[in-house]
Scaffold this active site. Structure first.
Site, mmCIF file in Angstrom:
data_model
loop_
_atom_site.group_PDB
_atom_site.id
_atom_site.type_symbol
_atom_site.label_atom_id
_atom_site.label_comp_id
_atom_site.label_asym_id
_atom_site.label_seq_id
_atom_site.Cartn_x
_atom_site.Cartn_y
_atom_site.Cartn_z
ATOM 1 N N SER A 1 0.737 -1.089 -0.221
ATOM 2 C CA SER A 1 -0.204 -0.098 0.094
ATOM 3 C C SER A 1 0.891 1.242 0.024
ATOM 4 O O SER A 1 0.516 2.373 -0.372
ATOM 5 C CB SER A 1 -1.008 -0.098 1.288
ATOM 6 O OG SER A 1 -0.297 -0.257 2.521
ATOM 7 N N HIS B 1 -5.366 -3.218 -2.900
ATOM 8 C CA HIS B 1 -4.778 -2.242 -3.816
ATOM 9 C C HIS B 1 -4.901 -2.788 -5.381
ATOM 10 O O HIS B 1 -4.423 -2.117 -6.315
ATOM 11 C CB HIS B 1 -3.596 -1.565 -3.536
ATOM 12 C CG HIS B 1 -3.705 -0.766 -2.384
ATOM 13 N ND1 HIS B 1 -4.198 0.523 -2.182
ATOM 14 C CD2 HIS B 1 -3.347 -1.251 -1.113
ATOM 15 C CE1 HIS B 1 -4.135 0.786 -0.962
ATOM 16 N NE2 HIS B 1 -3.691 -0.320 -0.350
ATOM 17 N N LYS C 1 -11.778 1.082 -2.057
ATOM 18 C CA LYS C 1 -10.685 1.437 -3.010
ATOM 19 C C LYS C 1 -11.167 1.649 -4.249
ATOM 20 O O LYS C 1 -12.353 2.439 -4.520
ATOM 21 C CB LYS C 1 -9.409 0.863 -2.595
ATOM 22 C CG LYS C 1 -8.978 1.210 -1.142
ATOM 23 C CD LYS C 1 -7.791 0.387 -0.615
ATOM 24 C CE LYS C 1 -7.581 1.141 0.918
ATOM 25 N NZ LYS C 1 -6.791 0.194 1.671
HETATM 26 C C1 LIG Z 1 -6.857 0.011 2.980
HETATM 27 C C2 LIG Z 1 -6.163 -1.312 3.250
HETATM 28 C C3 LIG Z 1 -7.011 -2.260 4.242
HETATM 29 C C4 LIG Z 1 -8.265 -1.894 5.238
HETATM 30 O O1 LIG Z 1 -9.190 -1.936 4.378
HETATM 31 P P1 LIG Z 1 -10.489 -0.872 4.927
HETATM 32 O O2 LIG Z 1 -11.641 -1.509 4.181
HETATM 33 O O3 LIG Z 1 -10.217 0.403 4.459
HETATM 34 O O4 LIG Z 1 -10.457 -0.989 6.285
HETATM 35 C C5 LIG Z 1 -6.481 -3.642 4.557
HETATM 36 N N1 LIG Z 1 -5.480 -4.080 3.810
HETATM 37 C C6 LIG Z 1 -4.710 -3.079 2.788
HETATM 38 C C7 LIG Z 1 -3.371 -3.584 2.098
HETATM 39 C C8 LIG Z 1 -5.019 -1.859 2.738
HETATM 40 O O5 LIG Z 1 -4.322 -1.032 2.040
#
Ligand SMILES: *Cc1c(COP(=O)(O)O)cnc(C)c1O
Length: 391
Positions: A175, A203, A235
């Site tokens: 990330s 991602h 995302k």
């Molecule tokens: C953003 C993210 C999460 C968390 O997901 P949310 O739905 O925002 O709680 C988990 N793992 C990774 C790799 C992330 O980047």
């Protein structure tokens, strides 16, 4: 009592104090903040679907038949047709036998890791994994070995020395760095050493692979090779929530054992239907990924030519390495004065001495937007030169 005020003051001195920026209006490249417009390069809405008309329509159309609230957990009376429909859609989308819809990615990781490993077991976790994975490992009470980022030789030697139940967990796309995990090698090592592989593709889903099916699909890795695939929906998918996908037996096991699934209220069912609509757009609309790809290529060429230090990333996550916390903040502030929002990422989100600007690109950006970012970076380049050499 502990001196909380002094701790906060110390954080400020170290350049680690964080503030929340308040924005108004929908998520899109041009945000309104403090009554002023600012062009953002830091959202994870990689495909520009957070405010897509088809998804908003689907949400509006769903509401009369589903109502709003989730009202109860899935195991009491909260499990709605709409959730079931999304789970089937997610299984199909990821090429898995079954899927399970969680409220957030954070909860998915905590619940899944703690359900699949426990006291006496061993978890191997990439050093750059997301905070929710780290917390899931702690919650599990298993022994945790963090292996150096992407280092398969180190992982292999750790696996060789370990007996009992083993779980290997990794981000699909990291990330804060934007690189992709060596998934094929991870799958091979897990097969050879009888370890369960868990990949969090928060991602990659929507962005990578054929029709946006993610980093695991990009390599054609099967359900046997990657038994637990996790994805998030807030995302690139542009809605909210997360999922696990894999064999029926594992999904059923999670329903029984994942405490963050069991003891939480079901997501509003209308969100599940809006998410189905968003997956339709993702599958159909290769043009979004092509446009995003052209922005990524151009950014790398032109920011690289300005002398900025980029990371080996081909994804929409394009960090500019700075190092020093204060310098990262200064660069971010200078860009902001030009109407550009690129947040500085500091420890503990990234390792000490690796502060950076995390630029993220979206299919909703135009080439004109990218011109503005590159012009800003060109004008601010000297900020780093003054004190740092070898950039
Ligand atoms: C953003 C993210 C999460 C968390 O997901 P949310 O739905 O925002 O709680 C988990 N793992 C990774 C790799 C992330 O980047």
């Amino acid at each position: 009592m502990r001196d909380f005020e002094a701790e906060l003051a110390e954080r400020k001195r170290a350049g680690l104090h964080r503030v929340r920026r308040q924005i108004s209006g929908p998520q899109q490249p041009v945000l309104t903040s403090d009554g002023r417009e600012i062009l953002s390069f830091c959202s994870n809405d990689y495909l520009g679907l957070a405010n897509h008309p088809a998804n908003l329509d689907a949400l509006r159309q769903a509401l009369p038949s589903t109502g709003l609230g989730g009202a109860a957990s899935h195991l009491i009376c909260g499990h709605h047709d709409a959730h079931h429909q999304l789970e089937q859609r997610l299984a199909e989308f990821t090429g898995r036998s079954a899927a399970l819809f969680f409220s957030t990615g954070y909860m998915a990781n905590m619940g899944i890791i703690a359900a699949l490993a426990g006291r006496g077991d061993t978890i191997f976790s990439d050093r750059l994994n997301h905070a929710s994975i780290i917390d899931g490992c702690i919650l599990s009470r298993a022994r945790v070995h963090r292996y150096p980022h992407g280092d398969m030789a180190a992982l292999e030697s750790m696996l060789k020395k370990t007996s009992g139940h083993k779980l290997v967990v990794t981000d699909g796309v990291f990330s804060m760095d934007g690189d992709v995990a060596p998934l094929r090698e991870l799958a091979r090592l897990c097969r050879e050493h009888d370890a369960l592989l868990v990949v969090d593709d928060a991602h990659g889903i929507g962005v990578l692979g054929p029709q946006g099916r993610g980093s695991v699909a990009e390599l054609g890795l099967s359900e046997q090779e990657v038994p637990v695939l996790i994805g998030t929906l807030g995302k690139a998918v542009g809605t909210s929530g997360a999922f696990a996908a894999g064999p029926e037996v594992l999904m059923e096991y999670l329903v029984q054992k994942a405490r963050t699934y069991i003891y939480t209220t079901a997501m509003p069912p209308a969100i599940a239907l809006a998410t189905c609509a968003s997956l339709d757009v993702i599958e159909r609309d290769d043009a979004r990924r092509e446009h995003l790809g052209s922005l990524i290529t151009r950014f790398r060429q032109e920011a690289g030519a300005l002398g900025y230090r980029l990371m080996p990333s081909e994804t929409p996550i394009q960090p500019i390495m700075v190092g020093d916390n204060w310098k990262a903040l200064a660069l971010s502030k200078a860009l902001e004065e030009r109407g550009l929002l690129v947040t500085a990422i500091r420890p503990p989100t990234v390792p000490e001495g690796e502060a950076r600007l995390r630029v993220t690109l979206s299919a909703a950006h135009t080439h004109g937007d990218l011109d503005r970012l590159l012009d800003g970076l060109s004008a601010c380049r000297s900020l780093l030169e003054r004190t740092e050499e070898g950039l």
